[in-house]
Motif scaffolding. Structure first.
Motif, PDB file in Angstrom:
ATOM      1  N   UNK A 176       1.047  -1.246  -0.062  1.00  0.00           N
ATOM      2  CA  UNK A 176      -0.097  -0.229  -0.159  1.00  0.00           C
ATOM      3  C   UNK A 176       1.023   1.283   0.090  1.00  0.00           C
ATOM      4  N   UNK A 177       2.006   1.105   0.647  1.00  0.00           N
ATOM      5  CA  UNK A 177       2.821   2.614   0.882  1.00  0.00           C
ATOM      6  C   UNK A 177       3.795   2.419  -0.390  1.00  0.00           C
ATOM      7  N   UNK A 178       3.903   1.183  -1.120  1.00  0.00           N
ATOM      8  CA  UNK A 178       4.850   1.166  -2.174  1.00  0.00           C
ATOM      9  C   UNK A 178       6.426   1.676  -1.594  1.00  0.00           C
ATOM     10  N   UNK A 179       6.697   0.719  -0.662  1.00  0.00           N
ATOM     11  CA  UNK A 179       8.076   0.827  -0.277  1.00  0.00           C
ATOM     12  C   UNK A 179       9.082   0.985  -1.104  1.00  0.00           C
ATOM     13  N   UNK A 180       9.998   1.741  -0.798  1.00  0.00           N
ATOM     14  CA  UNK A 180      11.163   2.252  -1.788  1.00  0.00           C
ATOM     15  C   UNK A 180      11.755   1.063  -2.364  1.00  0.00           C
ATOM     16  N   UNK A 181      12.078   0.336  -1.554  1.00  0.00           N
ATOM     17  CA  UNK A 181      13.017  -1.080  -1.729  1.00  0.00           C
ATOM     18  C   UNK A 181      12.325  -2.248  -2.348  1.00  0.00           C
ATOM     19  N   UNK A 182      10.795  -2.198  -2.257  1.00  0.00           N
ATOM     20  CA  UNK A 182      10.057  -3.310  -2.509  1.00  0.00           C
ATOM     21  C   UNK A 182      10.410  -3.792  -4.082  1.00  0.00           C
ATOM     22  N   UNK A 183      10.215  -2.912  -5.133  1.00  0.00           N
ATOM     23  CA  UNK A 183      10.675  -3.390  -6.486  1.00  0.00           C
ATOM     24  C   UNK A 183      12.087  -3.864  -6.360  1.00  0.00           C
ATOM     25  N   UNK A 184      12.956  -3.428  -5.935  1.00  0.00           N
ATOM     26  CA  UNK A 184      14.390  -3.982  -5.996  1.00  0.00           C
ATOM     27  C   UNK A 184      14.259  -5.396  -5.252  1.00  0.00           C
ATOM     28  N   UNK A 185      13.601  -5.628  -4.176  1.00  0.00           N
ATOM     29  CA  UNK A 185      13.527  -7.026  -3.708  1.00  0.00           C
ATOM     30  C   UNK A 185      13.056  -7.771  -4.775  1.00  0.00           C
ATOM     31  N   UNK A 186      11.749  -7.477  -5.401  1.00  0.00           N
ATOM     32  CA  UNK A 186      11.294  -8.487  -5.883  1.00  0.00           C
ATOM     33  C   UNK A 186      11.806  -8.748  -7.652  1.00  0.00           C
ATOM     34  N   UNK A 187      12.682  -7.537  -8.048  1.00  0.00           N
ATOM     35  CA  UNK A 187      13.440  -7.809  -9.281  1.00  0.00           C
ATOM     36  C   UNK A 187      14.555  -8.852  -8.824  1.00  0.00           C
ATOM     37  N   UNK A 188      15.148  -8.657  -7.871  1.00  0.00           N
ATOM     38  CA  UNK A 188      16.082  -9.511  -7.322  1.00  0.00           C
ATOM     39  C   UNK A 188      15.922 -11.008  -7.492  1.00  0.00           C
ATOM     40  N   UNK A 189      14.375 -11.209  -6.824  1.00  0.00           N
ATOM     41  CA  UNK A 189      13.713 -12.492  -6.839  1.00  0.00           C
ATOM     42  C   UNK A 189      13.331 -12.930  -8.295  1.00  0.00           C
ATOM     43  N   UNK A 190      13.062 -11.979  -9.352  1.00  0.00           N
ATOM     44  CA  UNK A 190      12.818 -12.601 -10.711  1.00  0.00           C
ATOM     45  C   UNK A 190      14.253 -13.020 -11.202  1.00  0.00           C
ATOM     46  N   UNK A 191      15.466 -12.244 -10.773  1.00  0.00           N
ATOM     47  CA  UNK A 191      16.663 -12.764 -11.583  1.00  0.00           C
ATOM     48  C   UNK A 191      16.792 -14.047 -11.300  1.00  0.00           C
ATOM     49  N   UNK A 192      16.607 -14.457  -9.775  1.00  0.00           N
ATOM     50  CA  UNK A 192      16.879 -15.703  -9.295  1.00  0.00           C
ATOM     51  C   UNK A 192      15.982 -16.604  -9.949  1.00  0.00           C
ATOM     52  N   UNK A 193      15.003 -16.501 -10.195  1.00  0.00           N
ATOM     53  CA  UNK A 193      13.914 -17.458 -10.963  1.00  0.00           C
ATOM     54  C   UNK A 193      14.308 -17.686 -12.200  1.00  0.00           C
ATOM     55  N   UNK A 194      14.791 -16.443 -12.968  1.00  0.00           N
ATOM     56  CA  UNK A 194      15.297 -16.295 -14.304  1.00  0.00           C
ATOM     57  C   UNK A 194      16.470 -17.536 -14.554  1.00  0.00           C
ATOM     58  N   UNK A 195      17.282 -17.473 -13.533  1.00  0.00           N
ATOM     59  CA  UNK A 195      18.278 -18.313 -13.569  1.00  0.00           C
ATOM     60  C   UNK A 195      17.938 -19.732 -13.407  1.00  0.00           C
ATOM     61  N   UNK A 196      17.270 -20.102 -12.538  1.00  0.00           N
ATOM     62  CA  UNK A 196      16.856 -21.177 -12.354  1.00  0.00           C
ATOM     63  C   UNK A 196      15.943 -21.867 -13.524  1.00  0.00           C
TER      64      UNK A 196
END
Length: 263
Positions: free
Chosen positions: A201-221
């Protein structure tokens, strides 16, 4: 006064002043010592399973001259507590599944009797902790996503429903209606647990970075799965691609939703 890391300071800031606090998995008892030295808490318990950290906690407490008000106890999870002995429980630095198991085992044993407040910092599996809180009568009051030494951490602050403000309820927190209607209802609900109702709801500043990093891990797998001809690998890759698409959809939704501090 002892100086805490950014992560531990965030946890300490969430603890209600005047609360008798039990820090489970206390390691060197840095958090309990700080809470007493700062005058925020009148007493504390430092619980630790393993002998080495337990001894380190005892040493830290003794060196701070706080042996009369902080007690180090060796034991498993909330087993170090007696019912009604603590107002606040803090647990940090472990996986969400283990954290939820500690809380559930303690709940069944009556160890959470009288515990009004939980401050929790799971390293992974935050959604497991949020679901446990919601199921067992605790309501999130806030969430903090912070970065320290190149790692990101989520700190969850919860109160018993009876002690939560009337306008802060689990029904309102996990109401996904603020997300765009294009998303499937079940998907909305799940991502509120996974990403955090306040952080979304607050669009936490670090939230997109955290989940972009997660996407990167999933892409590698997925890339590794793509090198295999096994049917199971194809199925696993398809599931992971679905996960990536879901994350992308939620992140795109964040750009469409105005930040809000309200539930």
């Amino acid at each position: 006064m002892i100086k805490l890391s950014k992560r531990l300071q965030t946890i300490a800031d969430c603890v209600t002043a005047g609360a008798r606090t039990a820090d489970i998995g206390s390691d060197h008892a840095l958090l309990p010592v700080y809470l007493l030295q700062s005058g925020k808490c009148p007493s504390a318990i430092a619980g630790e399973l393993n002998y080495g950290p337990y001894q380190a906690a005892r040493k830290q407490i003794a060196e701070a001259g706080l042996t009369k008000v902080i007690e180090a106890r060796q034991g498993n999870g909330l087993g170090v507590l007696a019912p009604g002995e603590a107002d606040t429980v803090t647990i940090a630095g472990m996986g969400g599944a283990l954290m939820a198991d500690i809380l559930e085992t303690g709940r069944l044993a009556g160890k959470l009797e009288g515990v009004k407040e939980l401050v929790l910092q799971p390293n992974v599996g935050e959604e497991i902790v949020r679901k446990w809180l919601s199921k067992h009568g605790y309501v999130l009051q806030g969430e903090t996503l912070l970065e320290e030494d190149g790692k990101q951490y989520e700190v969850l602050h919860a109160l018993r429903a009876a002690d939560s403000p009337a306008d802060v309820t689990n029904e309102r927190l996990y109401d996904p209606s603020f997300l765009p209607a294009a998303m499937e209802p079940g998907l909305k609900q799940e991502w509120l647990y996974r990403m955090g109702p306040y952080l979304l709801r607050q669009r936490a500043e670090l939230l997109p970075n955290k989940w972009r990093h997660e996407i990167g891990k999933l892409e590698r797998i997925c890339k590794q799965m793509g090198q295999s001809e096994l049917p199971e690998s194809r199925e696993k890759e398809a599931l992971l691609r679905g996960e990536i698409n879901a994350i992308e959809e939620v992140l795109s939704c964040l750009q469409m939703v105005k930040p809000s501090s309200n539930c």
